[in-house]
Motif scaffolding. Structure first.
Motif, mmCIF file in Angstrom:
data_model
loop_
_atom_site.group_PDB
_atom_site.id
_atom_site.type_symbol
_atom_site.label_atom_id
_atom_site.label_comp_id
_atom_site.label_asym_id
_atom_site.label_seq_id
_atom_site.Cartn_x
_atom_site.Cartn_y
_atom_site.Cartn_z
ATOM 1 N N ALA A 105 55.154 23.779 -53.320
ATOM 2 C CA ALA A 105 54.466 22.587 -52.828
ATOM 3 C C ALA A 105 54.432 22.565 -51.303
ATOM 4 O O ALA A 105 53.422 22.168 -50.691
ATOM 5 N N TYR A 106 55.519 22.997 -50.685
ATOM 6 C CA TYR A 106 55.574 23.020 -49.214
ATOM 7 C C TYR A 106 54.543 23.989 -48.641
ATOM 8 O O TYR A 106 53.830 23.667 -47.684
ATOM 9 N N ASN A 180 52.641 14.317 -46.492
ATOM 10 C CA ASN A 180 52.770 13.070 -45.746
ATOM 11 C C ASN A 180 53.990 13.041 -44.828
ATOM 12 O O ASN A 180 54.254 12.016 -44.197
ATOM 13 N N LEU A 181 54.733 14.137 -44.770
ATOM 14 C CA LEU A 181 55.850 14.222 -43.829
ATOM 15 C C LEU A 181 55.343 14.667 -42.458
ATOM 16 O O LEU A 181 54.411 15.457 -42.358
ATOM 17 N N SER A 182 55.969 14.163 -41.425
ATOM 18 C CA SER A 182 55.548 14.481 -40.056
ATOM 19 C C SER A 182 55.788 15.957 -39.740
ATOM 20 O O SER A 182 56.806 16.544 -40.148
ATOM 21 N N LYS A 183 54.866 16.548 -38.981
ATOM 22 C CA LYS A 183 54.984 17.950 -38.586
ATOM 23 C C LYS A 183 55.766 18.132 -37.290
ATOM 24 O O LYS A 183 56.001 19.278 -36.865
ATOM 25 N N MET A 204 62.958 20.395 -43.822
ATOM 26 C CA MET A 204 61.959 19.696 -44.638
ATOM 27 C C MET A 204 62.491 19.345 -46.027
ATOM 28 O O MET A 204 62.181 18.283 -46.563
ATOM 29 N N PHE A 205 63.276 20.247 -46.618
ATOM 30 C CA PHE A 205 63.821 19.966 -47.950
ATOM 31 C C PHE A 205 64.719 18.731 -47.944
ATOM 32 O O PHE A 205 64.572 17.860 -48.814
ATOM 33 N N THR A 289 56.659 5.285 -53.230
ATOM 34 C CA THR A 289 55.922 4.629 -52.141
ATOM 35 C C THR A 289 55.764 5.546 -50.941
ATOM 36 O O THR A 289 54.735 5.501 -50.263
ATOM 37 N N ALA A 290 56.767 6.393 -50.673
ATOM 38 C CA ALA A 290 56.674 7.280 -49.514
ATOM 39 C C ALA A 290 55.558 8.297 -49.677
ATOM 40 O O ALA A 290 55.001 8.760 -48.683
ATOM 41 N N GLY A 291 55.226 8.639 -50.927
ATOM 42 C CA GLY A 291 54.159 9.603 -51.155
ATOM 43 C C GLY A 291 52.788 9.101 -50.732
ATOM 44 O O GLY A 291 51.860 9.870 -50.543
ATOM 45 N N GLY A 292 52.651 7.789 -50.595
ATOM 46 C CA GLY A 292 51.348 7.229 -50.214
ATOM 47 C C GLY A 292 51.289 6.764 -48.782
ATOM 48 O O GLY A 292 50.313 6.158 -48.382
ATOM 49 N N VAL A 293 52.358 7.035 -47.980
ATOM 50 C CA VAL A 293 52.398 6.588 -46.594
ATOM 51 C C VAL A 293 52.418 7.815 -45.690
ATOM 52 O O VAL A 293 53.241 8.707 -45.854
ATOM 53 N N LYS A 294 51.545 7.844 -44.752
ATOM 54 C CA LYS A 294 51.461 8.986 -43.839
ATOM 55 C C LYS A 294 52.638 8.971 -42.891
ATOM 56 O O LYS A 294 52.902 7.965 -42.234
ATOM 57 N N GLY A 295 53.401 10.095 -42.827
ATOM 58 C CA GLY A 295 54.556 10.148 -41.965
ATOM 59 C C GLY A 295 54.226 10.515 -40.543
ATOM 60 O O GLY A 295 53.138 10.905 -40.216
#
Length: 295
Positions: A105-106, A180-183, A204-205, A289-295
Protein backbone atom coordinates in the motif's frame (compact mmCIF):
# COMPACT_ATOMS: atom_id res chain seq x y z
CA UNK A 1 -28.76 44.42 19.17
CA UNK A 2 -26.65 43.52 16.17
CA UNK A 3 -25.13 40.54 18.03
CA UNK A 4 -28.61 39.27 18.87
CA UNK A 5 -29.64 39.59 15.24
CA UNK A 6 -26.61 37.61 14.11
CA UNK A 7 -26.87 34.97 16.83
CA UNK A 8 -30.61 34.46 16.36
CA UNK A 9 -30.50 32.89 12.86
CA UNK A 10 -27.41 30.86 13.85
CA UNK A 11 -29.13 29.36 16.90
CA UNK A 12 -32.31 28.66 14.97
CA UNK A 13 -30.27 26.94 12.25
CA UNK A 14 -28.55 24.72 14.83
CA UNK A 15 -31.90 23.87 16.41
CA UNK A 16 -33.28 22.92 12.99
CA UNK A 17 -30.30 20.59 12.39
CA UNK A 18 -30.81 18.94 15.78
CA UNK A 19 -34.52 18.44 15.10
CA UNK A 20 -33.75 16.83 11.74
CA UNK A 21 -31.38 14.39 13.49
CA UNK A 22 -34.02 13.22 15.99
CA UNK A 23 -35.43 10.39 13.75
CA UNK A 24 -31.89 9.08 13.25
CA UNK A 25 -31.22 9.16 17.00
CA UNK A 26 -34.46 7.28 17.63
CA UNK A 27 -33.58 4.55 15.10
CA UNK A 28 -30.07 4.18 16.52
CA UNK A 29 -31.47 4.04 20.05
CA UNK A 30 -33.94 1.30 19.08
CA UNK A 31 -31.18 -0.71 17.39
CA UNK A 32 -28.83 -0.34 20.39
CA UNK A 33 -31.62 -1.33 22.79
CA UNK A 34 -32.53 -4.38 20.69
CA UNK A 35 -28.86 -5.44 20.54
CA UNK A 36 -28.36 -5.08 24.29
CA UNK A 37 -31.56 -6.99 25.06
CA UNK A 38 -30.55 -9.79 22.68
CA UNK A 39 -27.02 -10.09 24.04
CA UNK A 40 -28.26 -9.79 27.60
CA UNK A 41 -30.70 -12.65 27.03
CA UNK A 42 -27.92 -14.87 25.65
CA UNK A 43 -25.67 -14.10 28.64
CA UNK A 44 -28.51 -14.78 31.08
CA UNK A 45 -29.33 -18.04 29.27
CA UNK A 46 -25.69 -19.11 29.57
CA UNK A 47 -25.98 -18.72 33.35
CA UNK A 48 -29.29 -20.59 33.60
CA UNK A 49 -30.24 -24.24 33.29
CA UNK A 50 -31.83 -25.83 30.24
CA UNK A 51 -35.04 -26.34 32.22
CA UNK A 52 -35.20 -22.62 33.08
CA UNK A 53 -34.64 -21.68 29.44
CA UNK A 54 -37.61 -23.76 28.26
CA UNK A 55 -39.77 -22.53 31.14
CA UNK A 56 -39.09 -18.90 30.17
CA UNK A 57 -37.32 -18.11 33.44
CA UNK A 58 -34.18 -16.67 31.82
CA UNK A 59 -33.02 -13.69 33.84
CA UNK A 60 -34.86 -14.58 37.06
CA UNK A 61 -32.32 -17.27 38.05
CA UNK A 62 -34.56 -19.26 40.43
CA UNK A 63 -31.78 -21.80 41.01
CA UNK A 64 -28.95 -19.27 41.06
CA UNK A 65 -26.14 -18.47 38.65
CA UNK A 66 -24.60 -21.50 36.94
CA UNK A 67 -21.05 -20.48 36.06
CA UNK A 68 -20.20 -24.15 35.71
CA UNK A 69 -21.86 -24.00 32.27
CA UNK A 70 -18.76 -22.22 30.97
CA UNK A 71 -16.36 -24.80 32.34
CA UNK A 72 -18.52 -27.60 30.95
CA UNK A 73 -18.73 -25.94 27.53
CA UNK A 74 -14.98 -25.30 27.46
CA UNK A 75 -14.00 -28.87 28.29
CA UNK A 76 -16.77 -31.26 27.23
CA UNK A 77 -18.17 -29.48 24.16
CA UNK A 78 -14.80 -29.01 22.42
CA UNK A 79 -14.97 -25.21 22.69
CA UNK A 80 -11.33 -25.04 23.77
CA UNK A 81 -10.23 -26.72 20.53
CA UNK A 82 -12.27 -24.58 18.13
CA UNK A 83 -11.41 -21.45 20.14
CA UNK A 84 -7.67 -22.05 19.86
CA UNK A 85 -7.98 -22.96 16.17
CA UNK A 86 -9.72 -19.67 15.39
CA UNK A 87 -7.22 -17.78 17.51
CA UNK A 88 -4.32 -19.25 15.54
CA UNK A 89 -6.01 -18.64 12.17
CA UNK A 90 -6.94 -15.05 13.06
CA UNK A 91 -3.67 -13.94 14.65
CA UNK A 92 -1.38 -15.48 12.02
CA UNK A 93 -3.52 -14.29 9.11
CA UNK A 94 -3.80 -10.73 10.45
CA UNK A 95 -0.08 -10.47 11.17
CA UNK A 96 0.92 -11.71 7.72
CA UNK A 97 -1.66 -9.47 6.06
CA UNK A 98 -0.03 -6.40 7.60
CA UNK A 99 3.48 -7.58 6.67
CA UNK A 100 2.37 -8.12 3.05
CA UNK A 101 -0.14 -5.31 2.49
CA UNK A 102 1.42 -2.38 4.37
CA UNK A 103 4.57 -2.16 2.16
CA UNK A 104 2.44 -2.77 -0.94
CA UNK A 105 0.00 0.00 0.00
CA UNK A 106 2.86 2.38 0.79
CA UNK A 107 4.55 1.81 -2.57
CA UNK A 108 1.28 2.21 -4.49
CA UNK A 109 0.44 5.42 -2.65
CA UNK A 110 3.86 7.08 -2.82
CA UNK A 111 5.57 5.97 -6.04
CA UNK A 112 4.29 6.53 -9.58
CA UNK A 113 5.18 3.77 -12.03
CA UNK A 114 3.71 1.99 -15.03
CA UNK A 115 0.85 -0.23 -13.95
CA UNK A 116 0.22 1.55 -10.63
CA UNK A 117 -3.36 2.45 -11.43
CA UNK A 118 -3.98 -0.96 -13.01
CA UNK A 119 -2.82 -2.72 -9.85
CA UNK A 120 -5.07 -0.51 -7.71
CA UNK A 121 -8.01 -1.17 -10.03
CA UNK A 122 -7.28 -4.88 -9.86
CA UNK A 123 -7.43 -4.83 -6.06
CA UNK A 124 -10.72 -2.91 -6.15
CA UNK A 125 -12.17 -5.38 -8.68
CA UNK A 126 -11.00 -8.34 -6.59
CA UNK A 127 -12.94 -7.00 -3.61
CA UNK A 128 -16.14 -7.55 -5.60
CA UNK A 129 -15.48 -11.23 -6.38
CA UNK A 130 -17.63 -13.46 -4.13
CA UNK A 131 -15.92 -16.36 -2.38
CA UNK A 132 -18.55 -18.79 -3.71
CA UNK A 133 -17.35 -18.08 -7.26
CA UNK A 134 -13.75 -19.14 -6.63
CA UNK A 135 -14.13 -21.86 -3.99
CA UNK A 136 -14.58 -24.74 -6.48
CA UNK A 137 -11.45 -23.90 -8.54
CA UNK A 138 -9.54 -23.45 -5.28
CA UNK A 139 -10.65 -26.84 -4.01
CA UNK A 140 -9.67 -28.55 -7.29
CA UNK A 141 -6.27 -26.84 -7.18
CA UNK A 142 -5.62 -27.84 -3.59
CA UNK A 143 -6.82 -31.40 -4.24
CA UNK A 144 -4.39 -31.72 -7.17
CA UNK A 145 -1.59 -30.62 -4.82
CA UNK A 146 -2.59 -33.40 -2.36
CA UNK A 147 -3.22 -30.88 0.41
CA UNK A 148 -6.73 -32.08 1.26
CA UNK A 149 -6.97 -34.34 4.36
CA UNK A 150 -3.35 -33.60 5.10
CA UNK A 151 -3.36 -32.62 8.77
CA UNK A 152 -1.15 -29.65 9.58
CA UNK A 153 -1.00 -28.62 5.93
CA UNK A 154 -4.73 -27.97 6.02
CA UNK A 155 -4.10 -25.28 8.62
CA UNK A 156 -1.54 -23.64 6.36
CA UNK A 157 -3.91 -23.85 3.39
CA UNK A 158 -6.70 -22.20 5.37
CA UNK A 159 -4.39 -19.43 6.59
CA UNK A 160 -3.13 -18.91 3.04
CA UNK A 161 -6.70 -18.61 1.76
CA UNK A 162 -7.66 -16.14 4.50
CA UNK A 163 -4.67 -14.00 3.59
CA UNK A 164 -5.35 -14.12 -0.15
CA UNK A 165 -9.02 -13.21 0.21
CA UNK A 166 -8.33 -10.25 2.53
CA UNK A 167 -5.31 -8.82 0.68
CA UNK A 168 -7.35 -6.57 -1.68
CA UNK A 169 -9.41 -4.93 1.08
CA UNK A 170 -6.42 -4.52 3.42
CA UNK A 171 -4.24 -3.00 0.69
CA UNK A 172 -6.88 -0.52 -0.49
CA UNK A 173 -7.68 0.52 3.09
CA UNK A 174 -4.02 1.15 3.93
CA UNK A 175 -3.35 2.73 0.54
CA UNK A 176 -5.91 5.45 1.23
CA UNK A 177 -4.44 5.93 4.70
CA UNK A 178 -0.82 6.25 3.51
CA UNK A 179 -1.90 8.62 0.74
CA UNK A 180 -3.26 11.04 3.34
CA UNK A 181 -0.10 11.09 5.46
CA UNK A 182 2.17 14.11 5.12
CA UNK A 183 5.26 13.72 2.92
CA UNK A 184 7.31 16.17 4.98
CA UNK A 185 8.65 13.41 7.25
CA UNK A 186 9.82 11.38 4.28
CA UNK A 187 11.50 14.40 2.70
CA UNK A 188 13.32 15.18 5.94
CA UNK A 189 14.50 11.57 6.23
CA UNK A 190 15.67 11.54 2.60
CA UNK A 191 17.75 14.66 3.24
CA UNK A 192 19.43 12.80 6.10
CA UNK A 193 20.24 9.93 3.71
CA UNK A 194 17.71 7.40 5.01
CA UNK A 195 16.89 4.64 2.43
CA UNK A 196 13.22 4.19 1.34
CA UNK A 197 12.58 0.89 3.16
CA UNK A 198 14.00 2.26 6.40
CA UNK A 199 11.82 5.36 5.99
CA UNK A 200 8.81 3.10 5.71
CA UNK A 201 9.51 0.83 8.69
CA UNK A 202 10.96 3.47 11.03
CA UNK A 203 8.80 6.49 10.19
CA UNK A 204 5.72 5.85 8.04
CA UNK A 205 4.71 2.47 9.48
CA UNK A 206 4.47 3.82 13.08
CA UNK A 207 2.60 6.89 11.80
CA UNK A 208 0.04 4.60 10.15
CA UNK A 209 -0.69 2.84 13.45
CA UNK A 210 -4.38 3.94 13.68
CA UNK A 211 -5.12 2.63 10.18
CA UNK A 212 -3.15 -0.58 10.75
CA UNK A 213 -4.93 -1.29 14.04
CA UNK A 214 -8.32 -0.57 12.46
CA UNK A 215 -7.86 -2.83 9.44
CA UNK A 216 -6.36 -5.55 11.66
CA UNK A 217 -9.46 -5.52 13.85
CA UNK A 218 -11.71 -5.75 10.80
CA UNK A 219 -9.63 -8.63 9.41
CA UNK A 220 -9.61 -10.38 12.78
CA UNK A 221 -13.41 -10.24 12.96
CA UNK A 222 -13.74 -11.43 9.35
CA UNK A 223 -11.44 -14.41 9.86
CA UNK A 224 -12.90 -15.23 13.29
CA UNK A 225 -16.45 -15.35 11.91
CA UNK A 226 -15.62 -16.96 8.53
CA UNK A 227 -17.68 -20.06 7.82
CA UNK A 228 -17.74 -21.04 4.14
CA UNK A 229 -14.04 -21.72 3.51
CA UNK A 230 -13.52 -23.40 6.88
CA UNK A 231 -16.50 -25.69 6.23
CA UNK A 232 -14.85 -26.95 3.03
CA UNK A 233 -11.15 -26.96 3.84
CA UNK A 234 -11.14 -27.65 7.60
CA UNK A 235 -12.69 -31.08 7.27
CA UNK A 236 -11.45 -32.47 10.60
CA UNK A 237 -12.78 -31.74 14.08
CA UNK A 238 -9.26 -30.87 15.20
CA UNK A 239 -9.00 -28.14 12.52
CA UNK A 240 -12.43 -26.52 12.74
CA UNK A 241 -12.72 -22.86 13.81
CA UNK A 242 -15.53 -21.38 15.89
CA UNK A 243 -18.07 -20.78 13.11
CA UNK A 244 -18.16 -24.39 11.94
CA UNK A 245 -17.70 -25.71 15.48
CA UNK A 246 -20.71 -23.77 16.80
CA UNK A 247 -22.85 -24.98 13.93
CA UNK A 248 -21.89 -28.57 14.75
CA UNK A 249 -22.71 -27.98 18.41
CA UNK A 250 -26.13 -26.53 17.55
CA UNK A 251 -26.81 -29.55 15.34
CA UNK A 252 -25.89 -31.89 18.19
CA UNK A 253 -28.32 -30.16 20.58
CA UNK A 254 -31.11 -32.42 19.30
CA UNK A 255 -29.26 -35.34 20.90
CA UNK A 256 -27.68 -33.76 24.02
CA UNK A 257 -30.27 -31.08 24.88
CA UNK A 258 -27.66 -29.01 26.73
CA UNK A 259 -28.89 -25.59 25.64
CA UNK A 260 -27.36 -23.73 28.57
CA UNK A 261 -23.95 -25.13 27.63
CA UNK A 262 -24.52 -24.09 24.04
CA UNK A 263 -25.28 -20.48 25.06
CA UNK A 264 -22.18 -20.51 27.28
CA UNK A 265 -20.15 -21.60 24.25
CA UNK A 266 -21.66 -18.75 22.21
CA UNK A 267 -20.60 -16.23 24.87
CA UNK A 268 -17.07 -17.66 25.00
CA UNK A 269 -16.74 -17.44 21.23
CA UNK A 270 -18.18 -13.92 21.15
CA UNK A 271 -15.90 -12.51 23.88
CA UNK A 272 -12.62 -12.03 21.88
CA UNK A 273 -14.16 -9.79 19.21
CA UNK A 274 -16.23 -7.93 21.80
CA UNK A 275 -13.22 -7.24 24.04
CA UNK A 276 -11.12 -6.30 21.02
CA UNK A 277 -13.66 -3.76 19.85
CA UNK A 278 -14.34 -2.28 23.31
CA UNK A 279 -10.67 -1.82 24.18
CA UNK A 280 -9.67 -0.44 20.77
CA UNK A 281 -12.83 1.44 19.76
CA UNK A 282 -11.04 4.80 19.88
CA UNK A 283 -8.32 3.48 17.59
CA UNK A 284 -10.96 2.22 15.15
CA UNK A 285 -12.69 5.61 15.01
CA UNK A 286 -9.35 7.39 14.64
CA UNK A 287 -8.29 5.03 11.85
CA UNK A 288 -11.53 5.36 9.90
CA UNK A 289 -11.72 9.16 10.19
CA UNK A 290 -8.01 9.73 9.56
CA UNK A 291 -8.33 7.98 6.20
CA UNK A 292 -10.57 10.78 4.95
CA UNK A 293 -8.49 13.72 6.23
CA UNK A 294 -5.55 15.03 4.26
CA UNK A 295 -2.40 15.04 6.39
Amino acid sequence: MSNKKHNGPRLSGEMTKQVKLIPGYILIGIWVLFTFVLLGWVVCASLSTTKEIFKGEVGSFPSGLHFENYGKAWSSQNVSQIFMNSLVYSIVSCALLIVICAPCAYVLSRFKFIGNKSIQSGFVAAMGVPVAMIVLPLFCLIAQMNLVDNGIKNRLVLIFLYIGINVPYTTIFLLNFFANLSKSFEEAAEIDGCPPMRIFWKIMFPMAQPGIITVTIFNFINVWNEYFLSLIFANHDALRPVAVGLYSMISSMKYTGDWSGMFAAVVIVFLPTFILYITLSEKIIAGVTAGGVKG
